[in-house]
Write a protein that holds these residues in place. Structure first.
Motif, PDB file in Angstrom:
ATOM      1  N   GLU A  81       8.544  -3.682   4.626  1.00  0.00           N
ATOM      2  CA  GLU A  81       9.394  -2.804   3.571  1.00  0.00           C
ATOM      3  C   GLU A  81       9.423  -2.727   2.098  1.00  0.00           C
ATOM      4  N   ALA A  82       9.025  -4.190   1.649  1.00  0.00           N
ATOM      5  CA  ALA A  82       8.592  -4.262   0.156  1.00  0.00           C
ATOM      6  C   ALA A  82       7.402  -3.825   0.025  1.00  0.00           C
ATOM      7  N   ALA A  83       6.450  -3.643   0.718  1.00  0.00           N
ATOM      8  CA  ALA A  83       5.208  -3.161   0.536  1.00  0.00           C
ATOM      9  C   ALA A  83       5.264  -1.597   0.445  1.00  0.00           C
ATOM     10  N   LEU A  84       6.193  -1.031   1.135  1.00  0.00           N
ATOM     11  CA  LEU A  84       6.521   0.479   1.077  1.00  0.00           C
ATOM     12  C   LEU A  84       7.144   0.667  -0.257  1.00  0.00           C
ATOM     13  N   ALA A  85       8.161  -0.164  -0.583  1.00  0.00           N
ATOM     14  CA  ALA A  85       8.893   0.035  -1.584  1.00  0.00           C
ATOM     15  C   ALA A  85       7.995   0.084  -2.919  1.00  0.00           C
ATOM     16  N   SER A  86       6.848  -0.844  -2.976  1.00  0.00           N
ATOM     17  CA  SER A  86       6.052  -0.906  -4.219  1.00  0.00           C
ATOM     18  C   SER A  86       5.333   0.332  -4.381  1.00  0.00           C
ATOM     19  N   ILE A  87       5.148   1.244  -3.540  1.00  0.00           N
ATOM     20  CA  ILE A  87       4.376   2.444  -3.702  1.00  0.00           C
ATOM     21  C   ILE A  87       5.349   3.550  -3.394  1.00  0.00           C
ATOM     22  N   ALA A  88       6.484   3.583  -2.959  1.00  0.00           N
ATOM     23  CA  ALA A  88       7.288   4.627  -2.963  1.00  0.00           C
ATOM     24  C   ALA A  88       7.491   5.764  -4.003  1.00  0.00           C
ATOM     25  N   ASP A  89       7.348   5.253  -5.096  1.00  0.00           N
ATOM     26  CA  ASP A  89       7.375   6.219  -6.345  1.00  0.00           C
ATOM     27  C   ASP A  89       6.276   7.011  -6.568  1.00  0.00           C
ATOM     28  N   VAL A  90       5.202   6.698  -5.875  1.00  0.00           N
ATOM     29  CA  VAL A  90       3.913   7.286  -6.371  1.00  0.00           C
ATOM     30  C   VAL A  90       3.185   7.856  -5.235  1.00  0.00           C
ATOM     31  N   VAL A  91       3.878   8.019  -4.395  1.00  0.00           N
ATOM     32  CA  VAL A  91       3.549   8.973  -3.057  1.00  0.00           C
ATOM     33  C   VAL A  91       4.428  10.109  -2.580  1.00  0.00           C
ATOM     34  N   ALA A  92       4.199  11.297  -2.140  1.00  0.00           N
ATOM     35  CA  ALA A  92       5.030  12.212  -1.884  1.00  0.00           C
ATOM     36  C   ALA A  92       5.912  11.619  -0.644  1.00  0.00           C
ATOM     37  N   PRO A  93       7.331  11.662  -0.684  1.00  0.00           N
ATOM     38  CA  PRO A  93       8.122  11.129   0.408  1.00  0.00           C
ATOM     39  C   PRO A  93       7.878  11.808   1.866  1.00  0.00           C
ATOM     40  N   THR A  94       7.006  12.845   1.973  1.00  0.00           N
ATOM     41  CA  THR A  94       6.486  13.659   3.169  1.00  0.00           C
ATOM     42  C   THR A  94       5.190  13.039   3.822  1.00  0.00           C
ATOM     43  N   THR A  95       4.696  12.062   2.981  1.00  0.00           N
ATOM     44  CA  THR A  95       3.346  11.335   3.389  1.00  0.00           C
ATOM     45  C   THR A  95       3.614  10.787   4.882  1.00  0.00           C
ATOM     46  N   PRO A  96       2.642  11.008   5.740  1.00  0.00           N
ATOM     47  CA  PRO A  96       2.619  10.385   6.916  1.00  0.00           C
ATOM     48  C   PRO A  96       2.238   8.601   6.822  1.00  0.00           C
ATOM     49  N   LEU A  97       3.186   7.815   7.434  1.00  0.00           N
ATOM     50  CA  LEU A  97       2.770   6.385   7.316  1.00  0.00           C
ATOM     51  C   LEU A  97       2.373   5.922   8.524  1.00  0.00           C
ATOM     52  N   VAL A  98       1.496   5.120   8.854  1.00  0.00           N
ATOM     53  CA  VAL A  98       0.999   4.262   9.937  1.00  0.00           C
ATOM     54  C   VAL A  98       1.403   2.758   9.860  1.00  0.00           C
ATOM     55  N   LEU A  99       2.374   2.471  10.695  1.00  0.00           N
ATOM     56  CA  LEU A  99       2.647   1.032  10.554  1.00  0.00           C
ATOM     57  C   LEU A  99       1.903   0.199  11.790  1.00  0.00           C
ATOM     58  N   TRP A 100       1.217  -0.705  11.253  1.00  0.00           N
ATOM     59  CA  TRP A 100       0.456  -1.629  12.191  1.00  0.00           C
ATOM     60  C   TRP A 100       0.884  -2.927  12.438  1.00  0.00           C
ATOM     61  N   GLN A 101       2.075  -3.169  12.439  1.00  0.00           N
ATOM     62  CA  GLN A 101       2.893  -4.544  12.566  1.00  0.00           C
ATOM     63  C   GLN A 101       2.967  -4.857  13.867  1.00  0.00           C
ATOM     64  N   ASN A 102       2.885  -6.409  14.165  1.00  0.00           N
ATOM     65  CA  ASN A 102       3.448  -6.717  15.406  1.00  0.00           C
ATOM     66  C   ASN A 102       5.053  -6.831  15.197  1.00  0.00           C
ATOM     67  N   GLY A 103       5.402  -6.883  16.661  1.00  0.00           N
ATOM     68  CA  GLY A 103       7.051  -7.145  16.639  1.00  0.00           C
ATOM     69  C   GLY A 103       7.696  -5.645  16.795  1.00  0.00           C
ATOM     70  N   PHE A 104       8.948  -5.494  16.522  1.00  0.00           N
ATOM     71  CA  PHE A 104       9.744  -4.195  16.570  1.00  0.00           C
ATOM     72  C   PHE A 104      10.813  -4.500  15.428  1.00  0.00           C
ATOM     73  N   LEU A 105      10.491  -4.795  14.129  1.00  0.00           N
ATOM     74  CA  LEU A 105      11.330  -4.853  13.313  1.00  0.00           C
ATOM     75  C   LEU A 105      11.500  -3.820  12.348  1.00  0.00           C
ATOM     76  N   ALA A 106      10.338  -3.785  11.493  1.00  0.00           N
ATOM     77  CA  ALA A 106      10.030  -2.451  10.545  1.00  0.00           C
ATOM     78  C   ALA A 106       9.826  -1.281  11.100  1.00  0.00           C
ATOM     79  N   GLN A 107       9.406  -1.163  12.216  1.00  0.00           N
ATOM     80  CA  GLN A 107       9.215   0.298  12.670  1.00  0.00           C
ATOM     81  C   GLN A 107      10.269   1.308  13.098  1.00  0.00           C
ATOM     82  N   PRO A 108      11.510   0.682  13.667  1.00  0.00           N
ATOM     83  CA  PRO A 108      12.940   1.481  13.732  1.00  0.00           C
ATOM     84  C   PRO A 108      13.201   1.756  12.453  1.00  0.00           C
TER      85      PRO A 108
END
Ligand code: KPL
Length: 306
Positions: A81-108
């Motif tokens: 979430e911190a990584a996404l926040a670091s670029i959220a102002d410079v990408v369109a909010p409609t940009t598709p994200l691809v989350l590659w993380q383990n576990g099931f925390l950030a995804q939902p």
């Protein structure tokens, strides 16, 4: 050409950048600058050198680039979430994200809050870093892509096709939630025990650990039933989960699991993304989770010493 930003230049992030670069614009984004010349060692032992573009998030704020077609986030689970926040102002909010993380925390969480499509990827590609300019692709494995609400099948098929062209064996699937929880279950059974005991995966077969492993799997199997996650390989209940875990222990007997590597490097582990969702679910459903809680607090105690 659609550009792909890869946020988090760890082993999977750099493998992804090396693989996509010949086919599309791939840009690595991290907290610090990386050498432009990057080395990749293939599973066959071949050495390849490529120039990979890399920027820091701060550089993107002062010198914006055209908004990307996809942003892949390949950080550890707790940094997503911190990584996404670091670029959220410079990408369109409609940009598709691809989350590659383990576990099931950030995804939902990100699926609920990001306005654009949020795809999740789970991979068994094996890779590790050899420094600021090198990554070893240690072993090939399949990658699955889907989204938690099954709303973006077209986008997932297109991405899976590009990734497959780039050397990942990628498939778009409609059951990514099942797959993420299944991987989480295996990680929960293996990772904390090997990390706490400083042993390779295969050592879990010994009498000293097998009983505790079975106790973890018993709690996990009951929780997954409540989460509507079907037991693996068409099997039934706890025994099917136990058989899967033993099979992974066997297949990865020589591995140092990722959580053990984190502990040895005195880094925080992904316990929050792996044990956290299981403990939350058990508490919501009134199920026993004493063994999972014990593992979580033993790991927390170790991490507090770092
Ligand atoms: O995925 C893994 C990890 O190391 O995180 C396992 C399955 C435990 C293999 O080492």
């Amino acid at each position: 050409m659609t550009s792909h930003w890869i946020l988090g230049p760890g082993a999977i992030g750099r493998l992804l950048a090396h693989s996509l670069s010949p086919f599309t614009d791939a840009i690595l984004i991290g907290r610090r600058a990386l050498p432009e010349q990057q080395h990749l060692t293939t599973p066959e032992g071949e050495e390849r050198i490529q120039r990979l573009a890399s920027f820091t998030a701060a550089e993107l704020t002062s010198h914006p680039l055209p908004t990307p077609g996809f942003v892949h986030i390949t950080t550890k689970a707790m940094a997503t979430e911190a990584a996404l926040a670091s670029i959220a102002d410079v990408v369109a909010p409609t940009t598709p994200l691809v989350l590659w993380q383990n576990g099931f925390l950030a995804q939902p969480r990100i699926t609920q809050t990001w306005p654009g499509p949020v795809l999740c990827a789970t991979t068994t590609q094996g890779a590790y870093l050899t420094g600021d300019d090198g990554v070893v692709h240690a072993g090939r494995g399949p990658t699955f892509i889907g989204d938690l609400d099954n709303q973006h099948a077209g986008l997932e098929k297109a991405l899976a096709a590009l990734l497959s062209e780039a050397g990942f064996t990628a498939t778009a699937v409609s059951d990514i939630r099942q797959r993420l929880w299944q991987k989480l279950a295996v990680n929960a059974a293996i990772n904390p025990l090997v990390a706490l005991n400083g042993v390779r995966n295969g050592e879990l077969r010994g009498d000293a650990y097998a009983g505790r492993l079975a106790a973890v799997v018993k709690e996990v199997a009951a929780i997954l039933k409540q989460e509507n996650i079907a037991p693996p390989n068409g099997g039934e209940g706890k025994n099917a989960w136990l058989a899967l875990v033993w099979q992974v222990v066997e297949n990865t007997a020589n591995n140092k699991a990722s959580m053990l590597q984190d502990i040895e490097a005195r880094r925080p582990t992904e316990r929050g993304a792996i044990l956290g969702p299981l403990i939350d679910s058990a508490e919501r459903h009134g199920l026993p989770c004493g063994v999972l809680k014990e593992l979580n607090s033993e790991l927390a105690k170790l991490e507090a010493e770092f």
